[in-house]
Design an enzyme around this catalytic site. Structure first.
Site, mmCIF file in Angstrom:
data_model
loop_
_atom_site.group_PDB
_atom_site.id
_atom_site.type_symbol
_atom_site.label_atom_id
_atom_site.label_comp_id
_atom_site.label_asym_id
_atom_site.label_seq_id
_atom_site.Cartn_x
_atom_site.Cartn_y
_atom_site.Cartn_z
ATOM 1 N N ALA A 124 -3.657 -27.622 -30.053
ATOM 2 C CA ALA A 124 -2.546 -28.552 -29.888
ATOM 3 C C ALA A 124 -2.377 -28.799 -28.389
ATOM 4 O O ALA A 124 -2.742 -27.945 -27.570
ATOM 5 C CB ALA A 124 -1.285 -27.951 -30.477
ATOM 6 N N GLU A 159 -8.116 -24.782 -36.704
ATOM 7 C CA GLU A 159 -7.413 -25.082 -37.965
ATOM 8 C C GLU A 159 -7.889 -26.420 -38.538
ATOM 9 O O GLU A 159 -8.054 -26.573 -39.747
ATOM 10 C CB GLU A 159 -5.901 -25.075 -37.727
ATOM 11 N N GLY A 198 -5.182 -25.143 -32.950
ATOM 12 C CA GLY A 198 -5.155 -26.258 -33.906
ATOM 13 C C GLY A 198 -6.535 -26.877 -34.097
ATOM 14 O O GLY A 198 -6.790 -27.512 -35.130
ATOM 15 N N GLU A 216 -2.869 -18.569 -30.355
ATOM 16 C CA GLU A 216 -1.436 -18.868 -30.433
ATOM 17 C C GLU A 216 -0.519 -17.712 -30.075
ATOM 18 O O GLU A 216 0.476 -17.897 -29.373
ATOM 19 C CB GLU A 216 -1.075 -19.389 -31.840
HETATM 20 N N1 DAK Z 1 -3.559 -28.713 -24.304
HETATM 21 C C1 DAK Z 1 -3.469 -29.542 -23.250
HETATM 22 N N2 DAK Z 1 -4.394 -29.645 -22.299
HETATM 23 C C2 DAK Z 1 -5.479 -28.860 -22.408
HETATM 24 C C3 DAK Z 1 -5.650 -27.952 -23.474
HETATM 25 C C4 DAK Z 1 -4.637 -27.908 -24.494
HETATM 26 N N3 DAK Z 1 -4.724 -27.138 -25.578
HETATM 27 N N4 DAK Z 1 -6.817 -27.292 -23.306
HETATM 28 C C5 DAK Z 1 -7.352 -27.778 -22.159
HETATM 29 N N5 DAK Z 1 -6.551 -28.713 -21.616
HETATM 30 C C6 DAK Z 1 -6.751 -29.468 -20.389
HETATM 31 C C7 DAK Z 1 -6.557 -28.581 -19.170
HETATM 32 O O1 DAK Z 1 -5.182 -28.488 -18.862
HETATM 33 C C8 DAK Z 1 -7.337 -29.336 -18.113
HETATM 34 O O2 DAK Z 1 -6.570 -30.434 -17.665
HETATM 35 P P1 DAK Z 1 -6.538 -30.831 -16.102
HETATM 36 O O3 DAK Z 1 -6.060 -29.624 -15.404
HETATM 37 O O4 DAK Z 1 -7.974 -31.198 -15.788
HETATM 38 O O5 DAK Z 1 -5.601 -32.010 -16.063
HETATM 39 C C9 DAK Z 1 -8.513 -29.887 -18.907
HETATM 40 O O6 DAK Z 1 -8.112 -29.877 -20.277
HETATM 41 C C10 DAK Z 1 -9.771 -29.047 -18.786
HETATM 42 O O7 DAK Z 1 -9.423 -27.703 -19.108
HETATM 43 P P2 DAK Z 1 -9.803 -26.454 -18.178
HETATM 44 O O8 DAK Z 1 -9.878 -26.875 -16.766
HETATM 45 O O9 DAK Z 1 -8.874 -25.361 -18.560
HETATM 46 O O10 DAK Z 1 -11.281 -26.150 -18.703
HETATM 47 P P3 DAK Z 1 -12.027 -24.737 -18.717
HETATM 48 O O11 DAK Z 1 -13.421 -25.044 -19.115
HETATM 49 O O12 DAK Z 1 -11.772 -23.996 -17.461
HETATM 50 O O13 DAK Z 1 -11.317 -23.916 -19.895
HETATM 51 C C11 DAK Z 1 -10.448 -23.620 -22.158
HETATM 52 C C12 DAK Z 1 -11.473 -24.349 -21.215
HETATM 53 C C13 DAK Z 1 -10.539 -24.265 -23.538
HETATM 54 C C14 DAK Z 1 -10.855 -22.131 -22.258
HETATM 55 C C15 DAK Z 1 -9.042 -23.725 -21.533
HETATM 56 O O14 DAK Z 1 -8.792 -25.082 -21.233
HETATM 57 C C16 DAK Z 1 -7.970 -23.240 -22.468
HETATM 58 O O15 DAK Z 1 -7.750 -22.024 -22.604
HETATM 59 N N6 DAK Z 1 -7.254 -24.200 -23.110
HETATM 60 C C17 DAK Z 1 -6.152 -23.870 -23.968
HETATM 61 C C18 DAK Z 1 -6.676 -23.372 -25.282
HETATM 62 C C19 DAK Z 1 -5.543 -22.971 -26.199
HETATM 63 O O16 DAK Z 1 -4.768 -22.031 -25.894
HETATM 64 N N7 DAK Z 1 -5.461 -23.638 -27.336
HETATM 65 C C20 DAK Z 1 -4.503 -23.333 -28.342
HETATM 66 C C21 DAK Z 1 -3.336 -24.204 -28.113
HETATM 67 S S1 DAK Z 1 -2.025 -23.728 -29.181
HETATM 68 C C22 DAK Z 1 2.225 -25.806 -34.775
HETATM 69 C C23 DAK Z 1 1.143 -25.406 -35.413
HETATM 70 C C24 DAK Z 1 -0.005 -25.191 -34.726
HETATM 71 C C25 DAK Z 1 -0.031 -25.331 -33.394
HETATM 72 C C26 DAK Z 1 1.059 -25.754 -32.761
HETATM 73 C C27 DAK Z 1 2.203 -25.999 -33.427
HETATM 74 N N8 DAK Z 1 3.431 -26.004 -35.479
HETATM 75 C C28 DAK Z 1 3.503 -25.466 -36.826
HETATM 76 C C29 DAK Z 1 4.511 -26.695 -34.886
HETATM 77 C C30 DAK Z 1 -1.238 -25.061 -32.683
HETATM 78 C C31 DAK Z 1 -1.180 -24.521 -31.479
HETATM 79 C C32 DAK Z 1 -2.314 -24.495 -30.611
HETATM 80 O O17 DAK Z 1 -3.364 -25.038 -30.878
#
Ligand code: DAK
Length: 260
Positions: free
Chosen positions: A66, A114, A111, A134
């Site tokens: 997400a 998922e 997400g 998460e």
């Molecule tokens: N959201 C927004 N931006 C993201 C992102 C994300 N999930 N993942 C990466 N980006 C953006 C980074 O901020 C960066 O943007 P700039 O700084 O260039 O503007 C760009 O993409 C490139 O990312 P990195 O520079 O971080 O790239 P790396 O290769 O160094 O790292 C990475 C890649 C995938 C390991 C890292 O970006 C990372 O850890 N990203 C976050 C992964 C994450 O934690 N994903 C889970 C998100 S939580 C819900 C139900 C479900 C959900 C939510 C609500 N409800 C029931 C309401 C689900 C939640 C999730 O998915």
């Protein structure tokens, strides 16, 4: 609807949906979820489409979860709406008449994993990475992750992934049954298309009813699942494709299935 975050391409009777926010590693913001929902609804109603592929654009990500930037600003009411949007999309993919193949071309986190799990078949590139981060963000896998992951890999492995937030590579995902096959990055989409074409060459109504029986059966006890299977088995006997398919086999020839 004009799409700004996704692309939809067509090849014969296959549709390829590409999530197209490579700068944010294809993270799912509300607009992308809405576009995906609209796109999948259109494909569901298109009887010419027999299989769908879902993938991400760019070199390193399927979907990195997400959109954390957008999500972090949400009020509880907005968070509920976001959650409902997500559930609607995942359920739509799972119950789409046509089979959906996820071509996981990089990160499938949160997400993103998922979303891949709501698809019927997962193919991965060698550089794919899977995880549910998460609980490290103070939330939980709320787009079906706590339910679909244990069903796919068993509760022990699912608990480890969901509770430690460890990220695993394609090989490990393959070993635990999370992905069906792994291909070099440059071959992934071609392989997904070949598989979708193979599915498209089969009797479409039988394919759709088979998907429906698998998905429904996962939430039923064996006897109820068998009862449903008997019903959909019977339905295939009302189709021209069943008559032509069986006749062709007996005549040692082939038939082009018409989906009737
Ligand atoms: N959201 C927004 N931006 C993201 C992102 C994300 N999930 N993942 C990466 N980006 C953006 C980074 O901020 C960066 O943007 P700039 O700084 O260039 O503007 C760009 O993409 C490139 O990312 P990195 O520079 O971080 O790239 P790396 O290769 O160094 O790292 C990475 C890649 C995938 C390991 C890292 O970006 C990372 O850890 N990203 C976050 C992964 C994450 O934690 N994903 C889970 C998100 S939580 C819900 C139900 C479900 C959900 C939510 C609500 N409800 C029931 C309401 C689900 C939640 C999730 O998915």
């Amino acid at each position: 609807m004009t799409y700004e975050n996704i692309l939809i391409d067509y090849q014969d009777q296959i549709a390829i949906i590409t999530i197209n926010r490579p700068k944010a590693l294809n993270a799912l913001n509300s607009a992308t979820i809405q576009e995906l929902t609209h796109g999948f609804h259109e494909l569901a109603a298109d009887s010419n489409i027999r299989a769908v592929i879902l993938t991400g654009s760019g070199e390193k990500s399927f979907v990195a979860g997400a959109d954390i930037a957008e999500m972090s600003e949400k009020s509880p009411i907005e968070a509920r709406h976001f959650s409902q949007l997500g559930h609607k999309l995942m359920n739509l993919i799972e119950t789409l008449p046509q089979p959906v193949i996820a071509a996981v071309n990089g990160f499938a986190l949160g997400g993103g994993l998922e979303l891949a799990m709501a698809c019927d078949i997962r193919l991965a590139s060698t550089n794919a990475k899977f995880g549910q981060p998460e609980v490290g963000l103070g939330i939980l896998a709320g787009f079906g992750g706590t339910q679909r992951l244990p069903r796919l890999v068993g509760s022990g492995r699912a608990s480890e992934l969901l509770l430690t937030t460890d990220i695993i590579n394609a090989e490990e995902a393959f070993r635990m049954g999370l992905v069906n096959r792994i291909y070099p990055k440059e071959e992934l989409l071609g392989q997904a298309i070949d598989m979708a074409k193979k599915i498209s060459s089969k009797a479409p109504i039988a394919v759709q009813l088979t998907k429906s029986a698998i998905v429904k059966g996962e939430n039923l006890d064996l006897l109820s699942g068998q009862a449903y299977e008997a019903e959909v088995f019977a339905q295939t006997f009302s189709t021209e494709d069943q008559k032509n398919g069986c006749k062709a086999f007996l005549a040692k020839t082939t038939t082009d299935y018409q989906g009737r």
